[in-house]
Write a protein that holds these residues in place. Structure first.
Motif, PDB file in Angstrom:
ATOM      1  N   SER A  76      71.009   8.300  21.984  1.00  0.00           N
ATOM      2  CA  SER A  76      72.122   8.856  22.752  1.00  0.00           C
ATOM      3  C   SER A  76      72.336   8.070  24.048  1.00  0.00           C
ATOM      4  O   SER A  76      73.467   7.709  24.394  1.00  0.00           O
ATOM      5  CB  SER A  76      71.845  10.322  23.062  1.00  0.00           C
ATOM      6  OG  SER A  76      72.841  10.860  23.880  1.00  0.00           O
TER       7      SER A  76
ATOM      8  N   ARG B 159      66.085  10.556  19.285  1.00  0.00           N
ATOM      9  CA  ARG B 159      67.487  10.980  19.419  1.00  0.00           C
ATOM     10  C   ARG B 159      67.983  10.770  20.855  1.00  0.00           C
ATOM     11  O   ARG B 159      69.111  10.337  21.075  1.00  0.00           O
ATOM     12  CB  ARG B 159      67.664  12.443  18.999  1.00  0.00           C
ATOM     13  CG  ARG B 159      67.633  12.661  17.503  1.00  0.00           C
ATOM     14  CD  ARG B 159      68.050  14.074  17.118  1.00  0.00           C
ATOM     15  NE  ARG B 159      67.219  15.112  17.702  1.00  0.00           N
ATOM     16  CZ  ARG B 159      66.089  15.573  17.170  1.00  0.00           C
ATOM     17  NH1 ARG B 159      65.640  15.088  16.041  1.00  0.00           N
ATOM     18  NH2 ARG B 159      65.404  16.528  17.762  1.00  0.00           N
ATOM     19  N   GLN B 160      67.127  11.087  21.844  1.00  0.00           N
ATOM     20  CA  GLN B 160      67.492  10.878  23.247  1.00  0.00           C
ATOM     21  C   GLN B 160      67.720   9.398  23.538  1.00  0.00           C
ATOM     22  O   GLN B 160      68.665   9.040  24.245  1.00  0.00           O
ATOM     23  CB  GLN B 160      66.397  11.421  24.170  1.00  0.00           C
ATOM     24  CG  GLN B 160      66.274  12.921  24.162  1.00  0.00           C
ATOM     25  CD  GLN B 160      65.009  13.404  24.872  1.00  0.00           C
ATOM     26  OE1 GLN B 160      64.072  12.643  25.113  1.00  0.00           O
ATOM     27  NE2 GLN B 160      64.988  14.698  25.195  1.00  0.00           N
TER      28      GLN B 160
END
Length: 159
Positions: free
Chosen positions: A62, A58-59
């Motif tokens: 993003s 997810r990081q």
């Protein structure tokens, strides 16, 4: 409040592009493999490998989204022959303080100051005081404690 400049040097843009490429093509691929492996172990709610790697994925997504949007908004500014001898965006400037301290900085965009060895943001008071100056000119930066005077010793541009 002054607006921030969306400028970046060619080298700064290259570094952002390299980061985006690495995250998307290398690290994302490695983390996806780990997530797939960890998911095959069974109960995902108690699986620390699965949880940690999903969070990292997810990081990565993003950061890649941010970098792609940011790179679209940036204007890459390459030095031109008309700039030689004067301080403009992208210049490497050697400065001397009244106390005789010498330092060398490059005027760069806000997106490159964190990965730069000697940054001076174009939005900073020092850069604004130097823009348009020539060798032996004085750049005055007004600070709350009083003005700071710098003498410009040298101006260079990356080729």
């Amino acid at each position: 409040m002054t607006s921030k400049a969306n400028l970046i040097t060619p080298n700064g843009y290259r570094l952002l592009k390299e980061e985006e490429d690495y995250l998307w093509r290398v690290e994302r691929h490695e983390i996806t493999k780990k997530v797939t492996w960890a998911a095959g172990l069974g109960d995902r709610s108690d699986n620390a490998d699965y949880q940690t790697n999903k969070r990292r994925l997810r990081q990565i997504h993003s950061r890649v989204r941010f970098l792609r949007k940011r790179m679209e908004a940036l204007t890459v500014v390459s030095p031109s022959p008309e700039q030689v001898g004067k301080v403009y965006f992208g210049a490497w400037v050697t400065l001397e303080t009244e106390e005789g301290e010498v330092k060398k900085v490059q005027i760069v965009g806000s997106d490159e100051i964190y990965k730069h060895t000697s940054p001076c943001s174009i939005d900073s008071p020092l850069a604004r005081a130097m823009v348009g100056k020539t060798i032996d000119d004085e750049a005055v930066v007004n600070m709350p404690d009083g003005p700071i005077y710098y003498t410009i010793l040298a101006i260079e541009y990356d080729q």
